[in-house]
Design an enzyme around this catalytic site. Structure first.
Site, PDB file in Angstrom:
ATOM      1  CE1 TYR A  13      -6.586  12.268  -7.844  1.00 38.86           C
ATOM      2  CE2 TYR A  13      -7.379  14.062  -9.217  1.00 38.86           C
ATOM      3  CZ  TYR A  13      -6.808  12.816  -9.104  1.00 38.86           C
ATOM      4  OH  TYR A  13      -6.457  12.114 -10.230  1.00 38.86           O
ATOM      5  CG  ASP A  36      -1.823   1.158   1.352  1.00 37.31           C
ATOM      6  OD1 ASP A  36      -1.594   2.175   0.658  1.00 37.31           O
ATOM      7  OD2 ASP A  36      -2.783   1.081   2.137  1.00 37.31           O
TER       8      ASP A  36
HETATM    9  N1  LIG Z   1      -8.512   7.473 -14.652  1.00 36.86           N
HETATM   10  C1  LIG Z   1      -8.525   8.792 -14.749  1.00 36.86           C
HETATM   11  O1  LIG Z   1      -9.420   9.387 -15.347  1.00 36.86           O
HETATM   12  C2  LIG Z   1      -7.413   9.611 -14.143  1.00 36.86           C
HETATM   13  C3  LIG Z   1      -7.376  10.972 -14.428  1.00 36.86           C
HETATM   14  C4  LIG Z   1      -6.347  11.736 -13.887  1.00 36.86           C
HETATM   15  C5  LIG Z   1      -5.401  11.161 -13.092  1.00 36.86           C
HETATM   16  N2  LIG Z   1      -5.467   9.834 -12.813  1.00 36.86           N
HETATM   17  C6  LIG Z   1      -4.446   9.250 -11.942  1.00 36.86           C
HETATM   18  O2  LIG Z   1      -3.897   8.132 -12.581  1.00 36.86           O
HETATM   19  C7  LIG Z   1      -3.541   7.161 -11.604  1.00 36.86           C
HETATM   20  C8  LIG Z   1      -4.219   5.842 -11.927  1.00 36.86           C
HETATM   21  O3  LIG Z   1      -5.588   6.067 -12.077  1.00 36.86           O
HETATM   22  P1  LIG Z   1      -6.626   4.880 -12.266  1.00 36.86           P
HETATM   23  O4  LIG Z   1      -7.869   5.476 -12.798  1.00 36.86           O
HETATM   24  O5  LIG Z   1      -5.979   3.759 -12.975  1.00 36.86           O
HETATM   25  O6  LIG Z   1      -6.854   4.552 -10.715  1.00 36.86           O
HETATM   26  P2  LIG Z   1      -7.498   3.306 -10.011  1.00 36.86           P
HETATM   27  O7  LIG Z   1      -8.499   2.652 -10.879  1.00 36.86           O
HETATM   28  O8  LIG Z   1      -7.942   3.740  -8.671  1.00 36.86           O
HETATM   29  O9  LIG Z   1      -6.175   2.428  -9.848  1.00 36.86           O
HETATM   30  C9  LIG Z   1      -6.248   1.201  -9.480  1.00 36.86           C
HETATM   31  C10 LIG Z   1      -4.845   0.615  -9.282  1.00 36.86           C
HETATM   32  O10 LIG Z   1      -4.144   1.250  -8.201  1.00 36.86           O
HETATM   33  C11 LIG Z   1      -3.984   0.300  -7.151  1.00 36.86           C
HETATM   34  N3  LIG Z   1      -4.037   1.002  -5.869  1.00 36.86           N
HETATM   35  C12 LIG Z   1      -5.038   1.737  -5.377  1.00 36.86           C
HETATM   36  N4  LIG Z   1      -4.697   2.228  -4.169  1.00 36.86           N
HETATM   37  C13 LIG Z   1      -3.454   1.780  -3.902  1.00 36.86           C
HETATM   38  C14 LIG Z   1      -2.569   1.941  -2.818  1.00 36.86           C
HETATM   39  N5  LIG Z   1      -2.906   2.665  -1.734  1.00 36.86           N
HETATM   40  N6  LIG Z   1      -1.362   1.350  -2.879  1.00 36.86           N
HETATM   41  C15 LIG Z   1      -1.010   0.614  -3.942  1.00 36.86           C
HETATM   42  N7  LIG Z   1      -1.801   0.430  -5.015  1.00 36.86           N
HETATM   43  C16 LIG Z   1      -3.022   1.007  -4.985  1.00 36.86           C
HETATM   44  C17 LIG Z   1      -5.122  -0.684  -7.392  1.00 36.86           C
HETATM   45  O11 LIG Z   1      -4.924  -1.943  -6.797  1.00 36.86           O
HETATM   46  P3  LIG Z   1      -5.592  -2.283  -5.375  1.00 36.86           P
HETATM   47  O12 LIG Z   1      -6.964  -1.702  -5.357  1.00 36.86           O
HETATM   48  O13 LIG Z   1      -5.561  -3.771  -5.312  1.00 36.86           O
HETATM   49  O14 LIG Z   1      -4.674  -1.652  -4.385  1.00 36.86           O
HETATM   50  C18 LIG Z   1      -5.043  -0.804  -8.904  1.00 36.86           C
HETATM   51  O15 LIG Z   1      -3.925  -1.534  -9.328  1.00 36.86           O
HETATM   52  C19 LIG Z   1      -3.949   7.749 -10.248  1.00 36.86           C
HETATM   53  O16 LIG Z   1      -2.856   8.385  -9.661  1.00 36.86           O
HETATM   54  C20 LIG Z   1      -5.014   8.768 -10.629  1.00 36.86           C
HETATM   55  O17 LIG Z   1      -5.126   9.802  -9.677  1.00 36.86           O
HETATM   56  C21 LIG Z   1      -6.463   9.039 -13.319  1.00 36.86           C
END
Ligand SMILES: NC(=O)c1ccc[n+]([C@@H]2O[C@H](COP(=O)([O-])OP(=O)(O)OC[C@H]3O[C@@H](n4cnc5c(N)ncnc54)[C@H](OP(=O)(O)O)[C@@H]3O)[C@@H](O)[C@H]2O)c1
Length: 258
Positions: free
Chosen positions: A156, A64
């Protein structure tokens, strides 16, 4: 274009699902050995299987990133099982509170920094000595358009802005060492079990259509593959002049001119 990633060691936090999974898969496709971390063993296992099928070494580590005690063991495990980290992708992130200044609890505000910034910051400090020593390294921090301009919630937005700041500062400190440090600012990218998929499932079609019409110039949500390609390019030999940048990948969603 040969990206020169063959045999490099990459660590992608939050690499089991979503944008991190796509980044890990693209790096593996280009020949990098990849470690991913997340909190859930099952999803780590299935993504490690997908990565291994690309013919590279792959491991999944339960960690984590918001827990400071998990970071050094995570790094140690990657070094022992695959090798010293050449490419770090600090991807895990999100919000711990959706409240505004009038209602947010200080604990949740701090926790959002722990998730988006402090774990990644610790990892940067752990991987930098090897990168400096070999005069080559790549650090890519996944921020958000909402760290560059107003958007989302205060926790955020503040944490992502701080991540972009830390990226810029580290980049200038390391510029002479062959270690490039950049951030990526995605817009709204949908993927299975992601927040934008939930948004589409939890709201009426009319509400979602209205959101798209007012926020997404391409008329649709983003998709993960271009993000994976951008990570691979920034991780590569070919990005040699890019450091300290924050690169937007949002289909025109954000309003800033810089
Ligand atoms: N998707 C978007 O539209 C978007 C837009 C702007 C920025 N971002 C940024 O891009 C990044 C990825 O976004 P996403 O949409 O793919 O996010 P997400 O769906 O929440 O990501 C999921 C991934 O992160 C892992 N995870 C979550 N919390 C964790 C923790 N505390 N420690 C380790 N692993 C953790 C999850 O596995 P587990 O749940 O098993 O831990 C999973 O592998 C983030 O930083 C987000 O803020 C995303």
């Amino acid at each position: 274009m040969d990206l020169g990633l063959n045999g490099k060691t990459a660590l992608v936090t939050g690499g089991s699902r979503g944008l991190g999974r796509q980044a890990a898969l693209t790096l593996a496709q280009e020949g990098a050995n990849v470690a991913i971390c997340g909190r859930t063993q099952d999803t780590l296992d299935s993504t490690v299987q997908e990565l291994s099928e690309k013919g590279v070494k792959a491991i999944g580590v339960v960690a984590d990133v918001s827990n400071a005690d998990d970071i050094a063991p995570l790094h140690q495990r990657v070094v022992e099982d695959i090798g010293p980290v050449d490419i770090l992708v600090n991807n895990a992130g999100g919000a711990r509170s959706r409240e505004d200044i009038t209602a947010v609890a200080l604990e949740d505000y701090k926790a959002t920094f722990e998730l988006n910034l402090f774990g990644g910051f610790q990892l940067m400090q752990l991987v930098i000595p090897h990168m400096q020593q070999q005069k080559w390294g790549r650090i890519i921090n996944i921020a958000s358009i909402w760290g560059r301009e107003w958007g989302g919630n205060i926790s955020y937005m503040s944490a992502k802005a701080a991540l972009i700041g830390a990226t810029k500062h580290a980049a200038l400190s390391l510029a002479k060492d062959g270690v490039l440090v950049n951030s990526i600012a995605p817009g709204s990218i949908a993927h299975p079990q992601g927040s934008w998929e939930r948004f589409q499932n939890d709201n009426t079609p009319e509400f979602v259509e209205d959101f798209i019409a007012h926020n997404l110039p391409m008329g649709k949500f983003g998709w993960p593959e271009p993000l994976g390609d951008l990570v691979a390019f920034l991780a590569s030999e070919r990005s040699g002049l890019i450091t300290g940048a924050c690169i937007v990948i949002d289909g025109g969603q954000s309003h800033s001119m810089i």
